[in-house]
Enzyme design. Structure first.
Site, mmCIF file in Angstrom:
data_model
loop_
_atom_site.group_PDB
_atom_site.id
_atom_site.type_symbol
_atom_site.label_atom_id
_atom_site.label_comp_id
_atom_site.label_asym_id
_atom_site.label_seq_id
_atom_site.Cartn_x
_atom_site.Cartn_y
_atom_site.Cartn_z
ATOM 1 N N MET A 138 5.910 -32.246 50.068
ATOM 2 C CA MET A 138 6.955 -31.525 50.784
ATOM 3 C C MET A 138 8.291 -31.566 50.033
ATOM 4 O O MET A 138 9.312 -32.010 50.557
ATOM 5 C CB MET A 138 7.091 -32.089 52.207
ATOM 6 C CG MET A 138 5.787 -32.040 52.998
ATOM 7 S SD MET A 138 4.946 -30.433 52.972
ATOM 8 C CE MET A 138 5.702 -29.690 54.404
ATOM 9 N N ASN A 159 -1.348 -25.129 44.753
ATOM 10 C CA ASN A 159 -0.800 -25.594 46.030
ATOM 11 C C ASN A 159 -1.672 -25.072 47.156
ATOM 12 O O ASN A 159 -2.292 -24.008 47.034
ATOM 13 C CB ASN A 159 0.625 -25.066 46.213
ATOM 14 C CG ASN A 159 1.253 -25.547 47.510
ATOM 15 O OD1 ASN A 159 1.126 -26.730 47.879
ATOM 16 N ND2 ASN A 159 1.935 -24.663 48.222
ATOM 17 N N HIS A 204 -1.241 -23.967 51.180
ATOM 18 C CA HIS A 204 -0.215 -23.658 52.176
ATOM 19 C C HIS A 204 -0.921 -23.258 53.478
ATOM 20 O O HIS A 204 -1.884 -22.480 53.445
ATOM 21 C CB HIS A 204 0.679 -22.511 51.677
ATOM 22 C CG HIS A 204 1.770 -22.192 52.640
ATOM 23 N ND1 HIS A 204 2.882 -22.993 52.788
ATOM 24 C CD2 HIS A 204 1.900 -21.175 53.524
ATOM 25 C CE1 HIS A 204 3.663 -22.469 53.731
ATOM 26 N NE2 HIS A 204 3.094 -21.372 54.188
HETATM 27 C C1 GAR Z 1 -1.422 -29.338 54.984
HETATM 28 O O1 GAR Z 1 -1.665 -28.602 56.140
HETATM 29 C C2 GAR Z 1 -0.838 -28.453 53.908
HETATM 30 O O2 GAR Z 1 -1.323 -27.144 53.930
HETATM 31 C C3 GAR Z 1 0.622 -28.492 54.259
HETATM 32 O O3 GAR Z 1 0.869 -29.811 54.647
HETATM 33 C C4 GAR Z 1 -0.307 -30.354 55.228
HETATM 34 C C5 GAR Z 1 -0.577 -31.684 54.563
HETATM 35 O O4 GAR Z 1 -1.595 -32.375 55.226
HETATM 36 N N1 GAR Z 1 1.436 -28.088 53.151
HETATM 37 C C6 GAR Z 1 2.564 -27.429 53.265
HETATM 38 O O5 GAR Z 1 3.046 -27.116 54.338
HETATM 39 C C7 GAR Z 1 3.238 -27.097 51.957
HETATM 40 N N2 GAR Z 1 4.173 -26.039 52.116
HETATM 41 P P1 GAR Z 1 -2.358 -33.563 54.495
HETATM 42 O O6 GAR Z 1 -1.283 -34.531 53.972
HETATM 43 O O7 GAR Z 1 -3.176 -34.199 55.584
HETATM 44 O O8 GAR Z 1 -3.167 -32.998 53.392
#
Ligand code: GAR
Length: 198
Positions: A99, A116, A118
């Site tokens: 993030m 990435n 998203h």
């Molecule tokens: C996931 O849903 C990913 O797509 C999102 O954060 C989450 C992380 O979960 N990413 C974003 O929003 C990036 N812009 P995780 O740590 O359990 O993999």
């Protein structure tokens, strides 16, 4: 047999996608023909990221490079991350819930080699609160996108998407759980294809 592509996963939180990437690469390695890639390093910008312990329990080297001592100098933090990746002979980066908004330094250093995931069907809903926005818009489906990282936030060539329905009564939480399951299928498949094609 070709050496597996050396992948680093960058995280900030729970690391469920990271865990899926590690598990899939290991399972791939147990099949005939061997692994297209291997997760050799997990880097977090947050010392309290839950994913760090998960990665360690799976035998993957972890590293925390806390962004806070770098203050507003985002590029200096990225240079520290970049140096660690180079030291570990990393060839491809997979951002997985990382993030941080990236500066051109990291994006350009890894152009064409940084993926990435998203949690929306890009180009819909770049940025944050994707699930709440999809529900508020009255959409009947949501999903996730794996894409190459370029200078624009949540832009860059799309490698693949997975779709899930939005159901009556869904909240951002229930929808995010459904999308998360789809992410765990999509991201390992896309990373595997990407590394095979290199
Ligand atoms: C996931 O849903 C990913 O797509 C999102 O954060 C989450 C992380 O979960 N990413 C974003 O929003 C990036 N812009 P995780 O740590 O359990 O993999």
């Amino acid at each position: 047999m070709r050496q597996p592509v050396r992948v680093a996963v960058l995280i900030s939180g729970a690391g469920s996608n990271m865990a899926a990437l590690i598990d899939a690469a290991k399972a791939d390695g147990e099949r005939a023909g061997g692994a297209s890639h291997e997760v050799v390093l997990v880097v977090s910008n947050r010392p309290d990221a839950g994913g760090l312990a998960i990665a360690a329990s799976k035998g993957v080297t972890t590293l925390t490079i806390d962004h806070r001592p770098f203050g507003k100098d985002r590029e200096a933090h990225e240079r520290a991350v970049h140096d660690a990746l180079i030291l570990a002979d990393v060839q491809v980066i997979a951002l997985a819930g990382y993030m941080r908004i990236l500066t051109p330094f990291l994006v350009r250093s890894w152009a064409g080699r940084m993926l990435n995931i998203h949690p929306s069907l890009l180009p819909l809903y770049p940025g944050l609160d994707t699930h709440a926005r999809a529900i508020a818009a009255g959409d009947d489906e949501a999903g996730c996108t794996v894409h190459l990282v370029t200078d624009g936030v949540d832009e860059g060539p799309i490698l693949g998407q997975a779709r899930v329905p939005i159901l009556a009564g869904d909240t951002a939480e229930t929808l995010s759980e459904r999308v998360r399951v789809a992410e765990h299928g999509l991201y390992p498949a896309m990373l595997g294809e990407f590394c095979k094609g290199r």
